[in-house]
Design an enzyme around this catalytic site. Structure first.
Site, PDB file in Angstrom:
ATOM      1  N   HIS B 280      -8.921  24.183  17.085  1.00  0.00           N
ATOM      2  CA  HIS B 280      -9.675  25.042  17.998  1.00  0.00           C
ATOM      3  C   HIS B 280      -8.848  25.546  19.178  1.00  0.00           C
ATOM      4  O   HIS B 280      -9.052  26.667  19.638  1.00  0.00           O
ATOM      5  CB  HIS B 280     -10.958  24.330  18.454  1.00  0.00           C
ATOM      6  CG  HIS B 280     -11.955  24.194  17.344  1.00  0.00           C
ATOM      7  ND1 HIS B 280     -12.211  23.003  16.697  1.00  0.00           N
ATOM      8  CD2 HIS B 280     -12.712  25.124  16.728  1.00  0.00           C
ATOM      9  CE1 HIS B 280     -13.097  23.202  15.738  1.00  0.00           C
ATOM     10  NE2 HIS B 280     -13.427  24.480  15.740  1.00  0.00           N
ATOM     11  N   ASP B 304     -20.637  24.975  15.545  1.00  0.00           N
ATOM     12  CA  ASP B 304     -20.418  23.630  16.077  1.00  0.00           C
ATOM     13  C   ASP B 304     -20.091  23.644  17.572  1.00  0.00           C
ATOM     14  O   ASP B 304     -20.004  22.587  18.203  1.00  0.00           O
ATOM     15  CB  ASP B 304     -19.296  22.920  15.294  1.00  0.00           C
ATOM     16  CG  ASP B 304     -18.034  23.776  15.206  1.00  0.00           C
ATOM     17  OD1 ASP B 304     -17.813  24.612  16.104  1.00  0.00           O
ATOM     18  OD2 ASP B 304     -17.278  23.616  14.221  1.00  0.00           O
ATOM     19  N   ASP B 376     -14.667  32.894  12.987  1.00  0.00           N
ATOM     20  CA  ASP B 376     -14.405  31.569  12.429  1.00  0.00           C
ATOM     21  C   ASP B 376     -15.355  31.301  11.267  1.00  0.00           C
ATOM     22  O   ASP B 376     -16.201  30.421  11.324  1.00  0.00           O
ATOM     23  CB  ASP B 376     -14.586  30.535  13.558  1.00  0.00           C
ATOM     24  CG  ASP B 376     -14.075  29.164  13.143  1.00  0.00           C
ATOM     25  OD1 ASP B 376     -13.384  29.068  12.115  1.00  0.00           O
ATOM     26  OD2 ASP B 376     -14.371  28.188  13.861  1.00  0.00           O
TER      27      ASP B 376
END
Ligand SMILES: Cc1cc2nc3c(=O)[nH]c(=O)nc-3n(C[C@H](O)[C@H](O)[C@H](O)COP(=O)(O)OP(=O)(O)OC[C@H]3O[C@@H](n4cnc5c(N)ncnc54)[C@H](O)[C@@H]3O)c2cc1C
Lengths: 544, 515
Positions: B280, B304, B376
């Site tokens: 990340h 998330d 993503d």
């Protein structure tokens, strides 16, 4: 992301396999799924738009309701199918005023209507348009107007990629396996393969062939094809005869060719002329900067997309639910009597000119009092079609190639199903399958009789059985089946029809007042023909 | 008619009885080998290392059969009755072996004990079958014929089993149902013998009860096989499953061991808490740190909240919009304590707006402009995901990107899926982006790649990075840009809606790792 932590890969793979093998997808649900099905659950669904009753009224000339309204107009368009809507567009483009349209259905669209439910929009008949030849300027122009073509590079169109059929496009279920593409290649012999290649080569040659008049042998619109006798004489024999004479007898090839005739013409190898059969393969010369020449345009609602674009741009008043049943050519205009289904009364429209965008089997009755000598009526033969839209939870995958837009099963009477959601950008776990069944064998009249006597339950059973052939266990996943019956679905290009005199005579206007446009006047029932029929007839109206 | 053996039974009837028994040899031999194959397959998949698993399972199985044969010597009395009893037991034990192992896999620490108990038990029972049967048959046939016939049928059965197992049974029935079906066959043999031979009259009734009960149990297992399978899905994970849920869109599973927390979507690892910071940080900082002034950020996918956590390290980020298809996912990462700790409560920040919608449709509809867009999505492993990597999608992104904005796309592994990776880059270029490809190493995933896109090249590594990063710094950023020859650019097609080139590359390149 995709990879597993080290070590668990095997396990995941195992699970994937076991789940895929034994079940989750259709194959495995079969066994447990039966429990659901045997609940005695009845799949909901209806026969939609049923009602040839108006048609029969016209045919039988039954008791005529009282005249309650009279309307005057310059030009009246009868029939709001693609040909009628295209004519309206053209008249408008040329600045024509005082035009109106009547349509017998609840809405315009004819064979390009569509439906819609929570899951997706779906076609009720026409569902795709191959990218057209750049020489087909009026159609190219229209596609530009509605944003299907977004620009040109050196005269070659750039197509809107949302409208080009997304990959994967077609698959064929053969020998228990879904292969990619519709030309059989799975489990066929060398000899079959060689014949298929030979035919494709021959079709390719015909595609490039030109007649002595310098025109292509096969073109769309078909009236722009070469008049050269060496090609036109192919219209005298059946496609089957042509194939036999040319030594084609490989089963998979014949199946494939028959499938193509069924799919596009609603006709078999005997009821398609050799000219029309070859036209399917040899007329498409589409070009695009961003797709190959065999690309097709499609939408969840099928050609309903194009139809709606035409409908939206039609500035003229439209009276739906109004069925013309009698036409009289009088000194003070053409009288068109229409049955108003809602009010159960007769509306008379007095027009200077009438553009009949209705099929010839209807014209036969409408023009009884006009007393014209159109000889077309004995020559037209229409294939009945049954279309079902099946809503299901889950989508039918199967062994081999993943679910495609067009899914065909080898050796069946139906021509398979189209996945209506295919062009949606989001894949839901629900889908609508549009399933097509043409009646190409035997006399169409008998077939129609049989079709009209069937109930929705009969159709559901048939649909489920047909789908279950390639997707055992699909039944419990079906939440709804709606069916539409097209008694006179498509004109069949029977030998002698396309290049016979009757067809060209039938396009002639009567008395400079009554004009004709409909895809059946081309002999092959496709969007391009209906569209150009509309343009041609509108031009004639404006010229006279 | 000639009378046969002294017991007064007509010859043809005796012959028929023997034929039947020989046919049982054939059935039980098939069943026996199937159980062995089921156990071997199960072991090699569940425990990995198929060569070892298969050979140990086969070894133990054969050895157990030896024990069975030896034990058969101890069996005295009514042999037929014994045989029928054993058949029922084999059917029950063998039949239940696959479903039981599936169910027990995640619950027991020493799965091997369960596995080998089944192998030993089935092996012993199967080992008992043939010797006892031969003793039953020996009264009617000469010894040399007896041996010849029994073993012929035995081996034919074995051949049949070894052929249909991979070709028919696994593909069409799956392991669970295969083992259940063959259990039923064994019991059917028992039932038929019981019915056929009159000498069983005395105990017919008594044995009927266990027969019916076993058949019923196996049938029930058959009907519920699917449920067993989805229940035992969690066996796909080596760690303890602490949360699992099937949502409308996907199956989410959280696992943990004493070192790490992992999230799987549809069985694919999304992150491991051990090294997700690498993934990340590399996703967010190279692009975001280079932008000046107050910024509006859009995150597509990434429900998330871990990318958002990194974004929120910049005080001058004015707003973050997160678009993720699955409400269950974003909800979980807004409510679960353990996960809130991991994402630093990012999704609860007042700067963050969460939208549950499909990214493609949302982008087409939205009229806002963003300075930084993080894409993503899961890898392009199917045609619907492939659409989210199409030139059309990147063109749509152009409409929501500010003039000097940057987008960044997670683009699978440039090492394992080199063509896929560069296909993403070329597709972005076709949609009018200038691209900056880069890659890092994430232990859980391996070599991983990203691609930045912008209208005009204006990216640099000179600006200030936020404090507290564990992985990204200036030098690391420079090294990310270097592509060794085995990952360097290759020619590819552009991924379009109407060719789905990427999905095809991706399938080809990952196939060796998945199949
Ligand atoms: C099952 C099926 C699938 C097809 N699939 C495709 C495809 O994929 N691609 C393709 O290009 N083509 C397809 N077609 C062909 C389709 O017919 C043409 O594309 C096109 O829609 C025909 O338009 P049209 O105007 O010629 O005829 P129609 O659609 O028949 O229009 C005639 C109109 O006249 C109206 N009308 C009739 N009688 C009266 C009356 N008395 N008064 C008032 N109104 C009246 C009708 O209601 C109708 O709206 C398909 C056809 C069928 C049946």
């Amino acid at each position: 992301m995709f990879i597993d932590g080290a070590g668990s890969k095997d396990r995941r793979r195992f699970l994937k396999q076991v789940l895929a093998l034994a079940g989750v997808s259709f194959a495995g649900r079969y066994v447990t799924g039966c429990a659901d099905a045997s609940d005695g659950r009845v799949i909901p669904g209806d026969i939609v738009g049923a009602g040839s009753s108006i048609g029969h009224m016209i045919r039988d000339g039954r008791a005529i309701p009282a005249l309650t309204e009279e309307i005057r107009t310059g030009i009246l368009i009868i029939g709001g199918g693609i040909s009628g809507l295209s004519a309206a567009r053209w008249l408008h483009k040329k600045g024509t005023e005082n035009v109106m349209m009547v349509e017998m259905g609840e809405e315009t669209g004819g064979n390009s209507v569509f439906g819609q439910n929570k899951v997706s929009a779906y076609p009720w008949a026409a569902h795709y348009l191959p990218i057209p030849d750049v020489a087909n300027t009026s159609l190219i122009e229209f596609l530009g107007e509605i944003g299907v073509i977004t620009g040109f590079v050196d005269g070659v169109p750039i197509y809107n990629e949302y409208h080009l059929c997304h990959d994967p496009e077609e698959r064929l279920y053969i020998d228990g396996y879904w292969q990619e593409g519709l030309v059989p290649k799975f489990g066929i012999t060398r000899e079959d393969e060689a014949q298929i290649a030979r035919f494709m080569k021959q079709a390719e040659d015909y595609r490039a062939a030109k007649g002595v008049d310098g025109k292509y042998a096969f073109s769309i619109p078909l009236d722009t094809s070469s008049a050269d006798e060496q090609f036109r004489k192919l219209d005298q024999i059946s496609f089957r005869q042509f194939l036999t004479e040319n030594g084609y007898n490989a089963k998979p090839l014949l199946w494939y060719l028959e499938y193509c005739c069924k799919d596009d013409y609603g006709a078999g190898l005997d009821s398609t002329s050799a000219w029309a059969g070859l036209h399917y393969f040899a007329s498409r010369r589409g070009k695009a900067t961003n797709a190959n020449s065999s690309a097709v345009l499609t939408w969840p609602e099928g050609n309903g997309f194009l139809m709606q674009a035409l409908r939206k741009h039609n500035p003229y008043p439209v009276r739906t639910g109004l069925a013309a049943f009698n036409i009289e050519n009088t000194e003070n205009g053409v009288h068109v009597d229409c049955y108003d289904a809602g009010r159960k009364s007769t509306v008379r429209i007095v027009a200077e000119k009438v553009l009949m965008c209705t099929p010839q089997n209807v014209n036969k009755y409408l023009l009884k009092s006009v007393g014209s000598e159109r000889g077309i009526y004995e020559h037209v033969q229409y294939a009945p079609w049954v279309v079902a839209n099946i809503t299901c939870t889950g989508v039918p995958e199967g062994k081999g190639t993943a679910l495609c837009w067009d899914n065909v099963v080898y050796g069946r009477q139906s021509v398979g199903y189209v996945f209506a959601n295919h062009q949606n950008l989001v894949r839901k776990n629900e889908g609508v399958l549009t399933w097509y069944l043409p009646f190409t064998e035997g006399a169409p009249k008998e077939a129609r009789k049989a079709i009209y006597s069937k109930t929705i339950e009969d159709w559901k059973k048939l649909v489920v059985e047909d789908l279950a052939y390639a997707h055992p266990g699909i039944e419990p996943l079906i939440t709804r089946i709606d069916v539409k019956v097209w008694g006179h679905g498509m004109i069949q290009p029977v030998p002698g029809y396309v290049w016979g005199n009757a067809r060209s005579e039938a396009m002639q206007a009567i008395d400079g007042r009554i004009f004709f446009a409909h895809s059946d006047l081309s002999g092959i029932s496709i969007f391009e023909e209906a569209f150009s029929q509309g343009v041609r007839a509108a031009e004639e109206v404006l010229r006279t | 008619m000639v009378n046969g053996a002294g017991d007064g039974t007509p010859v043809h009837e005796k012959k028929q009885g023997q034929g039947l028994l020989l046919f049982s040899v054939f059935v039980i031999a098939t069943c026996g080998l199937i159980y062995e194959l089921v156990a071997g397959t199960m072991a090699s998949y569940l425990l990995g290392d198929s060569v070892t698993q298969f050979s140990t399972v086969i070894g133990v199985y054969l050895f157990s059969m030896g024990i069975g044969s030896w034990l058969s010597g101890q069996v005295e009395g009514d042999l037929l009755k014994w045989f029928i009893r054993i058949e029922i037991l084999v059917g029950l034990v063998g039949g239940c072996s696959a479903p039981s192992m599936f169910l027990l896999f995640e619950h027991v620490t020493y799965f091997r004990i369960v596995l080998y108990s089944f192998v030993v038990l089935t092996g012993i029972l199967v080992g008992l079958e043939i010797p006892i049967l031969m003793r039953i048959l020996k009264s009617g046939i000469e010894f040399k014929d007896l041996v010849a016939r029994v073993f012929t049928f035995d081996y034919i059965g074995a051949l049949l089993a070894s052929l249909i197992f991979p070709l028919l049974l696994v593909p069409y029935l799956g392991l669970i149902r295969t083992s259940l079906v063959f259990g039923i066959f064994n019991i059917a043999v028992a039932a038929y013998l019981l019915y056929y031979f009159e000498e069983t009259l005395r105990y017919r009734r008594r044995l009927l009860v266990p027969i019916l009960a076993s058949v019923f149990a196996l049938l029930a297992g058959f009907v519920y096989a699917e449920r067993i399978m989805s229940y035992s899905e969690t066996l796909a994970f080596q760690d303890k499953v602490i949360y699992s849920k099937s949502t409308h869109y996907q199956r989410m599973v959280l696992t943990r061991n004493n070192r790490e927390l992992k999230l799987f979507l549809n069985g694919n690892l999304q992150f491991s808490s051990l090294d997700e910071y690498r993934y990340h940080e590399a996703l967010v900082h190279p692009g975001l740190h280079a932008l000046k002034g107050s910024k509006k950020v859009l995150v597509l996918g990434g429900g998330d909240g871990l990318a958002v956590r990194e974004v929120l390290r910049y005080p001058d980020v004015a707003s973050v919009t997160l678009v993720d298809l699955d409400p269950a996912m974003t909800q979980l990462f807004r409510s679960n304590e353990m996960l809130l700790e991991l994402n630093n409560r990012s999704l609860l920040s007042p700067k963050v707006r969460v939208v549950n919608d499909d990214a493609f449709n949302w982008v087409r509809r939205d009229t806002m402009r963003f300075d930084f867009i993080i894409i993503d999505f899961p890898d392009p492993s199917n045609y619907s995901l492939g659409k989210l990597y199409s030139s059309k999608f990147y063109e749509e992104l152009q409409h929501v990107l500010s003039d000097s904005g940057i987008i960044v796309v997670q683009a699978t592994s440039p090492l394992i899926a080199r063509k896929s990776y560069w296909c993403v880059g070329h597709t972005m270029e076709a949609a009018g982006f200038v691209i900056v490809p880069y890659h890092i190493y994430v232990p859980s995933f391996g070599e991983w790649g990203y691609i930045m896109g912008m209208r005009n090249f204006g990216w640099h590594t000179g600006a200030q990075l936020p404090r507290g990063l564990r992985f990204v710094d200036k030098d690391v950023m420079k090294s990310m840009l270097l592509f060794p020859p085995d990952m360097s650019e290759v020619a590819t097609e552009v991924n379009k809606l109407n060719n789905q080139a990427l999905v095809n590359y991706f399938e080809d390149e990952w196939a060796p790792y998945v199949h």
